[in-house]
Design an enzyme around this catalytic site. Structure first.
Site, PDB file in Angstrom:
ATOM      1  N   TYR A 175       9.264 -27.365   9.366  1.00 37.48           N
ATOM      2  CA  TYR A 175       8.456 -28.056  10.370  1.00 37.48           C
ATOM      3  C   TYR A 175       7.019 -27.614  10.141  1.00 37.48           C
ATOM      4  O   TYR A 175       6.673 -26.458  10.370  1.00 37.48           O
ATOM      5  CB  TYR A 175       8.906 -27.694  11.780  1.00 37.48           C
ATOM      6  N   CYS A 176       6.203 -28.516   9.651  1.00 37.09           N
ATOM      7  CA  CYS A 176       4.793 -28.253   9.356  1.00 37.09           C
ATOM      8  C   CYS A 176       3.997 -28.756  10.565  1.00 37.09           C
ATOM      9  O   CYS A 176       3.861 -29.958  10.779  1.00 37.09           O
ATOM     10  CB  CYS A 176       4.418 -29.000   8.082  1.00 37.09           C
ATOM     11  N   ILE A 177       3.492 -27.816  11.356  1.00 35.08           N
ATOM     12  CA  ILE A 177       2.958 -28.136  12.682  1.00 35.08           C
ATOM     13  C   ILE A 177       1.459 -27.834  12.770  1.00 35.08           C
ATOM     14  O   ILE A 177       0.993 -26.800  12.288  1.00 35.08           O
ATOM     15  CB  ILE A 177       3.717 -27.323  13.756  1.00 35.08           C
TER      16      ILE A 177
END
EC number: 1.8.4.12
Length: 142
Positions: A113-115
């Site tokens: 998950y690249c947030i």
């Protein structure tokens, strides 16, 4: 629980969460932040990720191997910029958070998950009880 009205957002927070923007890599608050605690939705205050699932991915944005509660995350197909990706949004505030990819640590399920830091707020472990997140302390006692 921490909540923020949309009118209180900074320019970058608004662009990221409301206009599906992306902040610059390596120039954001949490890309290299590994303190013990949780990350909540900047607007709704809903818990999204814990430091237990955060890992250093070298992409320049905070990366997590899984969400705290899958029901708090919406996944949508994103065909912008000539690519096909999976966008992630927060369920309650419908804010753009970032994207999820299948190149995360295999031993943790293989997701990354690249947030955007601008979409989340860090709550230190020591402040969980005080700020209304005491029920999440057990996630760190495993």
């Amino acid at each position: 629980m921490l909540k923020k009205d949309k009118s209180e957002l900074t320019d970058i927070e608004y662009i990221v969460t409301q206009e599906n923007g992306t902040e610059p890599p390596f120039m954001n608050e949490y890309w290299n932040h590994f303190a013990k605690g949780i990350y909540v939705d900047k607007i709704s205050g809903k818990p999204l990720f814990t430091s237990e699932e955060k890992f250093h991915s070298e992409c320049g944005w905070p990366s997590f191997s899984k969400a705290l509660d899958d029901d708090e995350i919406i996944e949508l197909v994103d065909k912008s910029f000539g690519m096909v990706r999976t966008e992630v949004r927060s369920e309650e505030s419908n804010s753009h958070l970032g994207h999820v990819f299948n190149d995360g640590p295999k031993e943790s399920g293989g997701l990354r998950y690249c947030i955007n830091s601008a979409a989340i707020q860090f709550i230190p472990y020591e402040k969980l009880e005080e700020l209304g997140y005491g029920d999440l302390i057990s996630h760190f006692d495993k």
